[in-house]
Design a protein around this motif. Sequence first.
Motif, PDB file in Angstrom:
ATOM      1  N   HIS A  52       0.912  -1.390   0.053  1.00  0.00           N
ATOM      2  CA  HIS A  52      -0.047  -0.028  -0.140  1.00  0.00           C
ATOM      3  C   HIS A  52       0.910   1.343  -0.138  1.00  0.00           C
ATOM      4  N   VAL A  53       1.937   1.277   0.876  1.00  0.00           N
ATOM      5  CA  VAL A  53       2.995   2.399   0.959  1.00  0.00           C
ATOM      6  C   VAL A  53       3.411   2.658  -0.286  1.00  0.00           C
ATOM      7  N   HIS A  54       3.758   1.442  -0.982  1.00  0.00           N
ATOM      8  CA  HIS A  54       4.292   1.546  -2.456  1.00  0.00           C
ATOM      9  C   HIS A  54       3.639   2.179  -3.348  1.00  0.00           C
ATOM     10  N   PHE A  55       2.428   1.644  -3.435  1.00  0.00           N
ATOM     11  CA  PHE A  55       1.396   2.236  -4.312  1.00  0.00           C
ATOM     12  C   PHE A  55       1.078   3.808  -4.204  1.00  0.00           C
ATOM     13  N   ALA A  56       1.205   4.394  -2.758  1.00  0.00           N
ATOM     14  CA  ALA A  56       1.127   5.594  -2.321  1.00  0.00           C
ATOM     15  C   ALA A  56       2.263   6.415  -2.957  1.00  0.00           C
ATOM     16  N   ARG A  57       3.419   5.892  -2.810  1.00  0.00           N
ATOM     17  CA  ARG A  57       4.556   6.667  -3.181  1.00  0.00           C
ATOM     18  C   ARG A  57       4.470   6.624  -4.787  1.00  0.00           C
ATOM     19  N   ALA A  58       4.135   5.604  -5.645  1.00  0.00           N
ATOM     20  CA  ALA A  58       3.766   5.587  -6.834  1.00  0.00           C
ATOM     21  C   ALA A  58       2.793   6.841  -7.608  1.00  0.00           C
ATOM     22  N   VAL A  59       1.669   6.852  -6.664  1.00  0.00           N
ATOM     23  CA  VAL A  59       0.737   8.021  -6.748  1.00  0.00           C
ATOM     24  C   VAL A  59       1.446   9.419  -6.762  1.00  0.00           C
ATOM     25  N   ARG A  60       2.434   9.555  -5.782  1.00  0.00           N
ATOM     26  CA  ARG A  60       2.989  10.846  -5.641  1.00  0.00           C
ATOM     27  C   ARG A  60       4.016  10.933  -6.942  1.00  0.00           C
ATOM     28  N   THR A  61       4.691  10.053  -7.337  1.00  0.00           N
ATOM     29  CA  THR A  61       5.589   9.796  -8.348  1.00  0.00           C
ATOM     30  C   THR A  61       4.850  10.543  -9.577  1.00  0.00           C
ATOM     31  N   PHE A  62       3.569   9.694 -10.034  1.00  0.00           N
ATOM     32  CA  PHE A  62       3.104   9.899 -11.145  1.00  0.00           C
ATOM     33  C   PHE A  62       2.435  11.412 -11.096  1.00  0.00           C
ATOM     34  N   VAL A  63       2.167  12.172  -9.915  1.00  0.00           N
ATOM     35  CA  VAL A  63       1.561  13.350  -9.714  1.00  0.00           C
ATOM     36  C   VAL A  63       2.619  14.401 -10.180  1.00  0.00           C
ATOM     37  N   LYS A  64       3.774  13.977  -9.706  1.00  0.00           N
ATOM     38  CA  LYS A  64       4.984  14.976 -10.290  1.00  0.00           C
ATOM     39  C   LYS A  64       5.407  14.515 -11.441  1.00  0.00           C
ATOM     40  N   ASP A  65       5.064  13.753 -12.353  1.00  0.00           N
ATOM     41  CA  ASP A  65       5.302  13.205 -13.581  1.00  0.00           C
ATOM     42  C   ASP A  65       6.736  12.880 -13.711  1.00  0.00           C
ATOM     43  N   GLY A  66       7.231  12.328 -12.445  1.00  0.00           N
ATOM     44  CA  GLY A  66       8.536  11.612 -12.296  1.00  0.00           C
ATOM     45  C   GLY A  66       8.683  10.385 -13.098  1.00  0.00           C
ATOM     46  N   PRO A  67       9.792   9.795 -12.685  1.00  0.00           N
ATOM     47  CA  PRO A  67      10.356   8.640 -13.642  1.00  0.00           C
ATOM     48  C   PRO A  67       9.205   7.371 -13.319  1.00  0.00           C
ATOM     49  N   ARG A  68       8.707   6.900 -14.364  1.00  0.00           N
ATOM     50  CA  ARG A  68       7.850   5.848 -14.203  1.00  0.00           C
ATOM     51  C   ARG A  68       8.344   4.368 -14.353  1.00  0.00           C
ATOM     52  N   LYS A  69       7.641   3.620 -13.679  1.00  0.00           N
ATOM     53  CA  LYS A  69       8.134   2.100 -13.869  1.00  0.00           C
ATOM     54  C   LYS A  69       7.155   1.490 -15.077  1.00  0.00           C
ATOM     55  N   THR A  70       7.751   0.465 -15.528  1.00  0.00           N
ATOM     56  CA  THR A  70       6.987  -0.168 -16.801  1.00  0.00           C
ATOM     57  C   THR A  70       5.603  -0.562 -16.573  1.00  0.00           C
ATOM     58  N   ALA A  71       4.728  -0.708 -17.764  1.00  0.00           N
ATOM     59  CA  ALA A  71       3.567  -1.447 -17.517  1.00  0.00           C
ATOM     60  C   ALA A  71       3.905  -2.855 -17.033  1.00  0.00           C
ATOM     61  N   ARG A  72       4.842  -3.410 -17.416  1.00  0.00           N
ATOM     62  CA  ARG A  72       5.074  -4.970 -17.174  1.00  0.00           C
ATOM     63  C   ARG A  72       5.257  -5.179 -15.654  1.00  0.00           C
ATOM     64  N   TYR A  73       6.270  -3.829 -15.054  1.00  0.00           N
ATOM     65  CA  TYR A  73       6.344  -3.947 -13.682  1.00  0.00           C
ATOM     66  C   TYR A  73       5.079  -3.831 -12.785  1.00  0.00           C
ATOM     67  N   TRP A  74       4.214  -3.083 -13.161  1.00  0.00           N
ATOM     68  CA  TRP A  74       2.930  -2.758 -12.568  1.00  0.00           C
ATOM     69  C   TRP A  74       1.971  -4.068 -12.785  1.00  0.00           C
ATOM     70  N   ARG A  75       2.126  -4.785 -13.973  1.00  0.00           N
ATOM     71  CA  ARG A  75       1.448  -5.941 -13.996  1.00  0.00           C
ATOM     72  C   ARG A  75       1.902  -7.002 -12.863  1.00  0.00           C
ATOM     73  N   ALA A  76       3.351  -7.324 -12.825  1.00  0.00           N
ATOM     74  CA  ALA A  76       3.681  -7.895 -11.797  1.00  0.00           C
ATOM     75  C   ALA A  76       3.104  -7.525 -10.368  1.00  0.00           C
ATOM     76  N   MET A  77       3.355  -6.269 -10.032  1.00  0.00           N
ATOM     77  CA  MET A  77       2.932  -5.892  -8.798  1.00  0.00           C
ATOM     78  C   MET A  77       1.417  -6.058  -8.614  1.00  0.00           C
ATOM     79  N   ASN A  78       0.613  -6.129  -9.721  1.00  0.00           N
ATOM     80  CA  ASN A  78      -0.885  -6.220  -9.597  1.00  0.00           C
ATOM     81  C   ASN A  78      -0.937  -7.586  -9.095  1.00  0.00           C
ATOM     82  N   GLU A  79      -0.121  -8.677  -9.000  1.00  0.00           N
ATOM     83  CA  GLU A  79      -0.428  -9.778  -8.596  1.00  0.00           C
ATOM     84  C   GLU A  79      -0.181  -9.823  -6.706  1.00  0.00           C
ATOM     85  N   LEU A  80       0.729  -8.973  -6.387  1.00  0.00           N
ATOM     86  CA  LEU A  80       1.217  -9.272  -5.178  1.00  0.00           C
ATOM     87  C   LEU A  80       0.109  -9.071  -4.316  1.00  0.00           C
TER      88      LEU A  80
END
Length: 181
Positions: A134-162
């Motif tokens: 959950h904390v990792h997802f919250a950090r990702a939200v903040r990164t997306f808000v800043k248009d910061g560096p993005r992980k790949t869609a493949r990474y998020w597909r793997a994270m979707n399983e966790l």
Amino acid sequence: MPEKQTDASQGRRAAIKAFIAIGLFLTLLVVLYVLQPDDFYLWVKALHVIAVIAWMAGMLYMPRLFIYHTDAEPGSVQSETFKIMEQRLLTVIMNPAMMISWMLGLYIAWDFYRFQGAWLHVKLLLVVLLTLVHVHFARAVRTFVKDGPRKTARYWRAMNELPTVLMIAIVIFVIVKPFSG
């Protein structure tokens, strides 16, 4: 012409509705605690399960949003829409549901199980791991808000399983209670 869901006024209305829902939920909990009906444990357990379902809904949906957001051009209308969706999901659903899940879960572990049982300790460890996701997802939200560096869609597909794997393990430990003797 209908208002767009990305308008600030829609966000305020969603926050107000969420605040009212959480207030009603907590009021019901306080009333139950004060009245202490014979089936109080069942009420607490039911409210805990409701909070967990809301939390898991967000935990399963958020990485899907990240997958699509990753493909959106930073600064585009689509990217800005995903930012709003992610922030609302996190702040209006996931964070409150996680906090209520933790409060009620710890109350159940303390008052009804006295923190006893290997199954409970493993379950709590798994919930800590879910909270770290959950904390990792919250950090990702903040990164997306800043248009910061993005992980790949493949990474998020793997994270979707966790969250799914953790949820399955948690449910097994709660229902089957392995290692309970």
